[in-house]
Design a protein around this motif. Structure first.
Motif, short mmCIF file in Angstrom:
data_model
loop_
_atom_site.label_atom_id
_atom_site.label_comp_id
_atom_site.label_asym_id
_atom_site.label_seq_id
_atom_site.Cartn_x
_atom_site.Cartn_y
_atom_site.Cartn_z
N VAL A 170 46.86 29.93 36.34
CA VAL A 170 47.26 28.90 37.29
C VAL A 170 48.77 28.76 37.39
O VAL A 170 49.34 28.62 38.49
N ASN A 171 49.43 28.81 36.25
CA ASN A 171 50.88 28.58 36.24
C ASN A 171 51.70 29.86 36.39
O ASN A 171 52.93 29.81 36.34
N GLN A 172 51.02 31.00 36.57
CA GLN A 172 51.77 32.24 36.76
C GLN A 172 52.29 32.34 38.19
O GLN A 172 51.62 31.90 39.14
N ALA A 173 53.45 32.92 38.32
CA ALA A 173 54.02 33.17 39.65
C ALA A 173 54.47 34.63 39.68
O ALA A 173 55.67 34.93 39.56
N PRO A 174 53.51 35.56 39.86
CA PRO A 174 53.87 36.98 39.79
C PRO A 174 54.73 37.42 40.98
O PRO A 174 54.66 36.84 42.07
N GLU A 175 55.55 38.39 40.72
CA GLU A 175 56.31 39.01 41.80
C GLU A 175 55.33 39.73 42.72
O GLU A 175 54.24 40.13 42.31
N GLU A 176 55.74 39.92 43.96
CA GLU A 176 54.84 40.53 44.94
C GLU A 176 54.39 41.92 44.51
O GLU A 176 53.23 42.30 44.70
N ASP A 177 55.30 42.69 43.89
CA ASP A 177 54.93 44.04 43.50
C ASP A 177 54.02 44.06 42.26
O ASP A 177 53.49 45.10 41.89
N GLU A 178 53.87 42.91 41.61
CA GLU A 178 52.99 42.82 40.46
C GLU A 178 51.60 42.28 40.81
O GLU A 178 50.67 42.36 40.02
N LEU A 179 51.48 41.73 42.01
CA LEU A 179 50.27 41.01 42.38
C LEU A 179 49.04 41.92 42.40
O LEU A 179 47.96 41.54 41.91
N GLU A 180 49.18 43.13 42.93
CA GLU A 180 48.04 44.03 43.02
C GLU A 180 47.50 44.39 41.64
O GLU A 180 46.29 44.36 41.41
N SER A 181 48.41 44.71 40.71
CA SER A 181 47.98 45.04 39.35
C SER A 181 47.36 43.83 38.66
O SER A 181 46.36 43.96 37.94
N LEU A 182 47.94 42.67 38.88
CA LEU A 182 47.40 41.45 38.28
C LEU A 182 45.98 41.20 38.76
O LEU A 182 45.09 40.89 37.97
N MET A 183 45.75 41.35 40.05
CA MET A 183 44.42 41.11 40.60
C MET A 183 43.42 42.13 40.08
O MET A 183 42.28 41.79 39.73
N ALA A 184 43.84 43.40 39.98
CA ALA A 184 42.94 44.44 39.49
C ALA A 184 42.56 44.20 38.04
O ALA A 184 41.39 44.33 37.65
N ASP A 185 43.55 43.85 37.22
CA ASP A 185 43.26 43.63 35.80
C ASP A 185 42.46 42.35 35.57
O ASP A 185 41.64 42.27 34.66
N THR A 186 42.70 41.35 36.41
CA THR A 186 41.89 40.13 36.32
C THR A 186 40.43 40.47 36.61
O THR A 186 39.52 39.99 35.92
N GLN A 187 40.21 41.28 37.62
CA GLN A 187 38.85 41.68 37.94
C GLN A 187 38.22 42.46 36.79
O GLN A 187 37.05 42.24 36.44
N ARG A 188 39.00 43.34 36.16
CA ARG A 188 38.46 44.10 35.02
C ARG A 188 38.10 43.18 33.86
O ARG A 188 37.09 43.39 33.18
N PHE A 189 38.93 42.17 33.63
CA PHE A 189 38.61 41.23 32.56
C PHE A 189 37.31 40.50 32.86
O PHE A 189 36.43 40.37 31.99
N LEU A 190 37.16 40.03 34.08
CA LEU A 190 35.94 39.31 34.45
C LEU A 190 34.72 40.21 34.37
O LEU A 190 33.64 39.77 33.93
N LEU A 191 34.87 41.48 34.75
CA LEU A 191 33.77 42.43 34.63
C LEU A 191 33.44 42.71 33.16
O LEU A 191 32.26 42.88 32.81
N THR A 192 34.46 42.75 32.33
CA THR A 192 34.25 42.96 30.90
C THR A 192 33.41 41.84 30.32
O THR A 192 32.43 42.06 29.59
N VAL A 193 33.78 40.60 30.63
CA VAL A 193 33.02 39.45 30.14
C VAL A 193 31.60 39.47 30.68
O VAL A 193 30.63 39.23 29.95
N ARG A 194 31.47 39.78 31.96
CA ARG A 194 30.13 39.85 32.56
C ARG A 194 29.27 40.91 31.88
O ARG A 194 28.08 40.68 31.58
N ASP A 195 29.85 42.08 31.60
CA ASP A 195 29.08 43.16 30.99
C ASP A 195 28.68 42.82 29.55
O ASP A 195 27.58 43.17 29.11
N LEU A 196 29.55 42.14 28.82
CA LEU A 196 29.18 41.71 27.47
C LEU A 196 28.04 40.69 27.53
O LEU A 196 27.13 40.72 26.68
N GLU A 197 28.07 39.83 28.51
CA GLU A 197 26.97 38.88 28.68
C GLU A 197 25.67 39.61 28.99
O GLU A 197 24.60 39.27 28.47
#
Length: 222
Positions: A170-197
């Motif tokens: 919530v409090n992160q303010a990523p640079e524009e060139d970092e946003l794509e990587s941030l979104m991709a890694d966030t999705q991977r984290f959520l998928l990781t948690v989902r797969d463990l469940e």
């Protein structure tokens, strides 16, 4: 085939499925370690080894079919073979999920998202899987129920991990060139948690089929 020979084949099937369970558990443990360490080489190795499990799955599936077709087992023996057949499917799917986790570790950028630990979630999922396989090997009905009961705790911990990540972002303010990587890694984290469940869900399936095998009870299946 004599009864002694048939019993020997059933024992061999149980031992082979237990060995496959141990292999799947080891792969899952290595996939989680790769994710935690951000180790792409280890993650890739787990992801690329999935064909070995698929081949073992097909071999043991054929063994189950042969035992049913050639021996025409009755009552408890038939329940054992049918349960083993279903458990094989759950193990193969857990191996697929371990392969997914390995791929996430391989693709994850080094430090794009906050470090929200998943080790405790993985430990819970691994404990459920190990408990389910022990219940199968030892025909332990009460352990089956224990595995099923633990799934609520795993689900709650997965939900909490997702909340932790969202709050930290919530409090992160990523640079524009970092946003794509941030979104991709966030999705991977959520998928990781989902797969463990989901691994916990498959462990419950194994426990449910084992309980049906032991007590002819479907209380955990539905």
């Amino acid at each position: 085939m004599t009864r002694d020979s048939f019993e020997s084949d059933l024992d061999a099937l149980r031992a082979d499925i237990r060995a496959m369970g141990e292999d799947v558990t080891d792969r899952l443990d290595r996939a989680v370690t790769a994710y935690e360490r951000r180790d792409p080489a280890m993650g890739r190795a787990v992801a690329e080894a999935d064909d070995e499990i698929n081949e073992r799955y097909l071999e043991l599936e054929r063994d189950c079919i042969d035992l049913i077709a050639l021996q025409q087992p009755v009552a408890s023996d038939l329940r054992f073979i049918a349960a083993s057949f279903k458990i094989l499917t759950d193990l193969e799917r857990i191996a697929d999920l371990a392969s997914n986790l390995g791929a996430y570790a391989h693709e994850m950028e080094s430090e794009t998202i906050p470090n929200v630990p998943i080790a405790d979630i993985a430990d819970m999922a691994l404990a459920q899987l190990d408990g389910a396989m022990t219940a199968y090997e030892e025909r332990d009905a009460e352990r089956c129920r224990t595995v099923a009961a633990a799934d609520t705790d795993l689900d709650q911990r997965c939900a909490a991990a997702t909340d932790d990540l969202v709050r930290s972002l919530v409090n992160q303010a990523p640079e524009e060139d970092e946003l794509e990587s941030l979104m991709a890694d966030t999705q991977r984290f959520l998928l990781t948690v989902r797969d463990l469940e989901r691994i916990g869900d498959h462990a419950v399936n194994i426990a449910a089929r084992t309980l049906y095998m032991v007590e002819s009870s479907d209380e955990l299946i539905y």
